[in-house]
Each structure stands twice: as structure tokens, then as C-alpha cells.
Motif scaffolding. Structure first.
Motif, PDB file in Angstrom:
ATOM      1  N   ASP A 187       0.830  -1.207   0.000  1.00 55.38           N
ATOM      2  CA  ASP A 187       0.000   0.000   0.000  1.00 55.38           C
ATOM      3  C   ASP A 187       0.863   1.256   0.000  1.00 55.38           C
ATOM      4  OD1 ASP A 187       0.815   0.630   2.624  1.00 55.38           O
ATOM      5  OD2 ASP A 187      -1.052  -0.033   3.546  1.00 55.38           O
ATOM      6  N   LEU A 188       0.231   2.421   0.033  1.00 54.72           N
ATOM      7  CA  LEU A 188       0.930   3.692  -0.042  1.00 54.72           C
ATOM      8  C   LEU A 188       1.876   3.938   1.119  1.00 54.72           C
ATOM      9  CD1 LEU A 188      -0.669   6.259   1.816  1.00 54.72           C
ATOM     10  CD2 LEU A 188      -2.444   5.186   0.476  1.00 54.72           C
ATOM     11  N   ASN A 189       1.684   3.222   2.227  1.00 53.84           N
ATOM     12  CA  ASN A 189       2.552   3.373   3.394  1.00 53.84           C
ATOM     13  C   ASN A 189       3.658   2.325   3.451  1.00 53.84           C
ATOM     14  OD1 ASN A 189       0.975   5.542   4.465  1.00 53.84           O
ATOM     15  ND2 ASN A 189      -0.519   4.030   5.148  1.00 53.84           N
ATOM     16  N   GLY A 190       3.714   1.471   2.431  1.00 52.74           N
ATOM     17  CA  GLY A 190       4.721   0.420   2.415  1.00 52.74           C
ATOM     18  C   GLY A 190       4.314  -0.834   3.165  1.00 52.74           C
ATOM     19  N   GLN A 191       3.096  -0.858   3.708  1.00 49.58           N
ATOM     20  CA  GLN A 191       2.567  -2.039   4.403  1.00 49.58           C
ATOM     21  C   GLN A 191       2.238  -3.097   3.354  1.00 49.58           C
ATOM     22  OE1 GLN A 191       2.016  -2.486   7.807  1.00 49.58           O
ATOM     23  NE2 GLN A 191       1.397  -4.571   7.347  1.00 49.58           N
ATOM     24  N   THR A 192       2.535  -4.366   3.663  1.00 54.34           N
ATOM     25  CA  THR A 192       2.280  -5.432   2.687  1.00 54.34           C
ATOM     26  C   THR A 192       1.148  -6.338   3.149  1.00 54.34           C
ATOM     27  OG1 THR A 192       3.983  -6.826   3.705  1.00 54.34           O
ATOM     28  CG2 THR A 192       4.662  -5.419   1.854  1.00 54.34           C
ATOM     29  N   TYR A 193       0.473  -6.921   2.162  1.00 57.79           N
ATOM     30  CA  TYR A 193      -0.669  -7.799   2.402  1.00 57.79           C
ATOM     31  C   TYR A 193      -0.596  -8.959   1.413  1.00 57.79           C
ATOM     32  CZ  TYR A 193      -2.276  -3.401   4.401  1.00 57.79           C
ATOM     33  OH  TYR A 193      -2.358  -2.237   5.102  1.00 57.79           O
ATOM     34  N   GLU A 194      -0.790 -10.146   1.914  1.00 53.06           N
ATOM     35  CA  GLU A 194      -0.850 -11.296   1.022  1.00 53.06           C
ATOM     36  C   GLU A 194      -2.184 -11.304   0.282  1.00 53.06           C
ATOM     37  OE1 GLU A 194      -0.192 -16.126   1.020  1.00 53.06           O
ATOM     38  OE2 GLU A 194      -0.697 -15.150   2.905  1.00 53.06           O
ATOM     39  N   ARG A 195      -3.202 -10.773   0.959  1.00 56.90           N
ATOM     40  CA  ARG A 195      -4.556 -10.775   0.419  1.00 56.90           C
ATOM     41  C   ARG A 195      -5.415  -9.807   1.221  1.00 56.90           C
ATOM     42  NH1 ARG A 195      -5.755 -12.734   4.785  1.00 56.90           N
ATOM     43  NH2 ARG A 195      -5.169 -14.670   5.712  1.00 56.90           N
ATOM     44  N   PRO A 196      -6.599  -9.442   0.706  1.00 53.79           N
ATOM     45  CA  PRO A 196      -7.529  -8.668   1.533  1.00 53.79           C
ATOM     46  C   PRO A 196      -7.962  -9.528   2.737  1.00 53.79           C
ATOM     47  CG  PRO A 196      -8.168  -8.611  -0.786  1.00 53.79           C
ATOM     48  CD  PRO A 196      -7.083  -9.636  -0.651  1.00 53.79           C
ATOM     49  N   ALA A 197      -8.326  -9.006   3.811  1.00 55.67           N
ATOM     50  CA  ALA A 197      -8.701  -7.644   4.114  1.00 55.67           C
ATOM     51  C   ALA A 197      -7.482  -6.842   4.567  1.00 55.67           C
ATOM     52  CB  ALA A 197      -9.761  -7.627   5.209  1.00 55.67           C
ATOM     53  N   ALA A 198      -7.413  -5.594   4.083  1.00 55.49           N
ATOM     54  CA  ALA A 198      -6.313  -4.728   4.468  1.00 55.49           C
ATOM     55  C   ALA A 198      -6.577  -4.052   5.808  1.00 55.49           C
ATOM     56  CB  ALA A 198      -6.086  -3.667   3.400  1.00 55.49           C
ATOM     57  N   HIS A 199      -7.839  -3.997   6.200  1.00 59.21           N
ATOM     58  CA  HIS A 199      -8.225  -3.315   7.437  1.00 59.21           C
ATOM     59  C   HIS A 199      -9.632  -3.761   7.804  1.00 59.21           C
ATOM     60  CE1 HIS A 199     -10.757  -0.800   4.906  1.00 59.21           C
ATOM     61  NE2 HIS A 199      -9.708  -0.675   4.109  1.00 59.21           N
ATOM     62  N   VAL A 200     -10.078  -3.347   8.949  1.00 58.66           N
ATOM     63  CA  VAL A 200     -11.427  -3.666   9.396  1.00 58.66           C
ATOM     64  C   VAL A 200     -12.425  -3.055   8.412  1.00 58.66           C
ATOM     65  CG1 VAL A 200     -13.101  -3.299  11.250  1.00 58.66           C
ATOM     66  CG2 VAL A 200     -10.728  -3.835  11.805  1.00 58.66           C
ATOM     67  N   ARG A 201     -13.434  -3.822   8.073  1.00 61.63           N
ATOM     68  CA  ARG A 201     -14.488  -3.452   7.114  1.00 61.63           C
ATOM     69  C   ARG A 201     -13.973  -3.263   5.690  1.00 61.63           C
ATOM     70  NH1 ARG A 201     -18.508   0.361  10.665  1.00 61.63           N
ATOM     71  NH2 ARG A 201     -19.532  -1.371  11.703  1.00 61.63           N
ATOM     72  N   CYS A 202     -12.861  -3.879   5.381  1.00 61.77           N
ATOM     73  CA  CYS A 202     -12.316  -3.823   4.026  1.00 61.77           C
ATOM     74  C   CYS A 202     -13.294  -4.540   3.091  1.00 61.77           C
ATOM     75  CB  CYS A 202     -10.955  -4.509   3.988  1.00 61.77           C
ATOM     76  SG  CYS A 202     -10.134  -4.447   2.388  1.00 61.77           S
ATOM     77  N   ARG A 203     -13.541  -3.955   1.933  1.00 58.76           N
ATOM     78  CA  ARG A 203     -14.479  -4.533   0.973  1.00 58.76           C
ATOM     79  C   ARG A 203     -13.777  -5.000  -0.284  1.00 58.76           C
ATOM     80  NH1 ARG A 203     -18.133  -0.358  -0.732  1.00 58.76           N
ATOM     81  NH2 ARG A 203     -16.353   1.007  -0.474  1.00 58.76           N
ATOM     82  N   CYS A 204     -12.462  -5.140  -0.222  1.00 63.90           N
ATOM     83  CA  CYS A 204     -11.681  -5.530  -1.393  1.00 63.90           C
ATOM     84  C   CYS A 204     -11.736  -7.033  -1.628  1.00 63.90           C
ATOM     85  CB  CYS A 204     -10.231  -5.077  -1.208  1.00 63.90           C
ATOM     86  SG  CYS A 204     -10.064  -3.281  -1.142  1.00 63.90           S
ATOM     87  N   TRP A 205     -11.317  -7.421  -2.816  1.00 61.17           N
ATOM     88  CA  TRP A 205     -11.234  -8.824  -3.178  1.00 61.17           C
ATOM     89  C   TRP A 205     -10.105  -8.974  -4.185  1.00 61.17           C
ATOM     90  CZ3 TRP A 205     -14.617  -5.360  -5.137  1.00 61.17           C
ATOM     91  CH2 TRP A 205     -14.748  -5.277  -6.534  1.00 61.17           C
ATOM     92  N   MET A 206      -9.810 -10.199  -4.531  1.00 58.28           N
ATOM     93  CA  MET A 206      -8.753 -10.457  -5.537  1.00 58.28           C
ATOM     94  C   MET A 206      -9.355 -11.136  -6.758  1.00 58.28           C
ATOM     95  SD  MET A 206      -5.632 -12.016  -3.256  1.00 58.28           S
ATOM     96  CE  MET A 206      -6.640 -13.396  -2.726  1.00 58.28           C
ATOM     97  N   GLN A 207      -8.681 -10.945  -7.870  1.00 58.09           N
ATOM     98  CA  GLN A 207      -8.993 -11.671  -9.096  1.00 58.09           C
ATOM     99  C   GLN A 207      -7.790 -12.537  -9.447  1.00 58.09           C
ATOM    100  OE1 GLN A 207      -9.782  -8.781 -12.154  1.00 58.09           O
ATOM    101  NE2 GLN A 207     -11.992  -8.935 -11.867  1.00 58.09           N
ATOM    102  N   PRO A 208      -8.042 -13.737  -9.956  1.00 53.65           N
ATOM    103  CA  PRO A 208      -6.914 -14.553 -10.425  1.00 53.65           C
ATOM    104  C   PRO A 208      -6.435 -14.030 -11.762  1.00 53.65           C
ATOM    105  CG  PRO A 208      -8.977 -15.680 -10.853  1.00 53.65           C
ATOM    106  CD  PRO A 208      -9.332 -14.424 -10.107  1.00 53.65           C
ATOM    107  N   VAL A 209      -5.144 -14.124 -12.009  1.00 53.31           N
ATOM    108  CA  VAL A 209      -4.569 -13.719 -13.285  1.00 53.31           C
ATOM    109  C   VAL A 209      -3.894 -14.942 -13.885  1.00 53.31           C
ATOM    110  CG1 VAL A 209      -2.933 -12.208 -14.466  1.00 53.31           C
ATOM    111  CG2 VAL A 209      -4.224 -11.353 -12.487  1.00 53.31           C
ATOM    112  N   VAL A 210      -4.388 -15.350 -15.052  1.00 47.84           N
ATOM    113  CA  VAL A 210      -3.819 -16.505 -15.770  1.00 47.84           C
ATOM    114  C   VAL A 210      -3.140 -15.981 -17.015  1.00 47.84           C
ATOM    115  CG1 VAL A 210      -4.334 -18.682 -16.925  1.00 47.84           C
ATOM    116  CG2 VAL A 210      -5.665 -17.996 -14.905  1.00 47.84           C
ATOM    117  N   GLU A 211      -1.864 -16.241 -17.109  1.00 42.59           N
ATOM    118  CA  GLU A 211      -1.105 -15.808 -18.287  1.00 42.59           C
ATOM    119  C   GLU A 211      -0.994 -16.971 -19.248  1.00 42.59           C
ATOM    120  OE1 GLU A 211       2.486 -14.440 -16.418  1.00 42.59           O
ATOM    121  OE2 GLU A 211       1.654 -12.429 -16.140  1.00 42.59           O
ATOM    122  N   VAL A 212      -1.392 -16.711 -20.485  1.00 41.08           N
ATOM    123  CA  VAL A 212      -1.395 -17.756 -21.494  1.00 41.08           C
ATOM    124  C   VAL A 212      -0.212 -17.636 -22.415  1.00 41.08           C
ATOM    125  CG1 VAL A 212      -2.916 -19.026 -23.045  1.00 41.08           C
ATOM    126  CG2 VAL A 212      -3.879 -17.362 -21.494  1.00 41.08           C
TER     127      VAL A 212
END
Length: 193
Positions: free
Chosen positions: A168-193
């Protein structure tokens, strides 16, 4: 399941200490005063109140610390079981919130339910994608509306290796959401062909 972040449980611990410590300490002192009054009247001995207060304080700190650790452990298991059962039930998020509400109150139950569900689903997806051996990357996705926070906005659309971390903008790292309480983010898979 992350069971919220460490900051949440540290705050829980501090709230419990603020509530329990004065009660336990005052109860110990009251009990000590009664015991000493009885000793003085029955035997006629004197007491150094400074030592009594120091010993009572040390015991209260140990006792409250142990009790809060037990309470937090029990609470974490309760949340973990409630979320696991809820995921298996297929019910609306409001049902999980209602189950958590007696323990946490309405606002905190909503906060815990939404955060834990986000976390659980993100972890489930990540495990599945890694096991598939087809997904090479993951993309951080956000709800792009007026409630989007700067932390999540800074990771919006960010792609990293499936085993990598988002930053994130503060240099904090996350393997996945949630980044914080009440986080509404999600991930999408990326398949490279």
C-alpha cells in the motif's frame, strides 16, 4: 482465518484491562482490608499497607493478564466457529452479524462479520488458485465508490505473483484482503497464457 488483525485483539485486551483491572484490584484491597482488620482485632498485629498494596497490585496485574488472555482466546474461537458455520450455511451476512451481536454489540458485530468474511473468502480463493497450478498472479480489486479508503485505493488493480504481496501507499504489505477492518476488497486470479 486471520480472526481480525493483531491491532483489533490488542485493542480488545486494552479495553478488558481498563474494565477488569480496577475491579479486581479494588476487590483484592477490600478483601485485604477486611482480613487485616480481623487480624488486628483478633491478634493485635500491625500491618505495612505499602507492602499489602504492592503485593495486591502485582497479583492483580498477573491475574488480569491471564484472564484477558483466556477471554481473548475464547472470543477468537467463538468468532472462528461462527464464521465457519456461517460459510457452510449459505446464509446472508446479517445472520452472522446477529450471531455475533450478543457478544460484541451491533456495530462491532457488523465490523467483525464483514472483515472476517472478506478475509476467509480471500484466503479460500488464494488456496484454490495456488493448488490449481494455473493461476500465476493475483490482482487487488476495490469497490470504487465514495467509501474507498486511500490504503485500498493505492493497491487497486495492483498485480503480483501468486505468492507475492501487495504494497500500500505506506509500504505495508498484504498477502490478500482484508487490508483493514471493514475492508471490501477482493482479488482476481490472473492466468497468463
Amino acid at each position: 482465518m486471520a480472526l481480525l488483525d493483531n491491532e483489533f485483539w490488542i485493542n480488545e485486551r486494552m479495553l478488558l484491562i481498563r474494565v477488569l483491572f480496577p475491579l479486581v484490584y479494588n476487590t483484592i484491597l477490600t478483601s485485604a482490608e477486611r482480613s487485616i482488620a480481623k487480624l488486628i482485632s483478633d491478634i493485635g498485629i500491625g500491618v505495612d499497607w505499602g507492602l499489602v498494596n504492592e503485593d495486591a497490585l502485582a497479583w492483580a496485574k498477573r491475574y488480569v493478564g491471564e484472564q484477558i488472555t483466556n477471554i481473548n482466546g475464547t472470543t477468537q474461537r467463538y468468532v472462528q466457529n461462527a464464521v465457519s458455520e456461517w460459510i457452510g450455511s449459505g446464509q446472508h451476512l446479517d445472520e452472522l452479524t446477529a450471531q455475533l451481536e450478543p457478544m460484541f454489540g451491533k456495530t462491532r458485530a457488523q465490523m467483525i462479520a464483514s472483515t472476517e468474511v472478506t478475509d476467509a473468502y480471500a484466503e479460500g480463493n488464494l488456496i484454490t488458485w495456488k493448488d490449481s497450478k494455473v493461476v500465476q498472479k493475483k490482482r487487488w480489486m476495490t469497490a470504487s465508490d465514495e467509501r474507498l479508503c486511500p490504503i485500498c485505493e493505492s493497491m487497486s488493480g495492483q498485480e503480483v505473483d501468486i505468492n507475492g504481496v501487495f504494497t500500500d501507499l505506506n509500504g505495508q504489505t498484504y498477502e490478500r484482503p482484508a487490508a483493514h477492518v471493514r475492508c471490501r476488497c477482493w482479488m482476481q486470479p490472473v492466468v497468463e497464457v
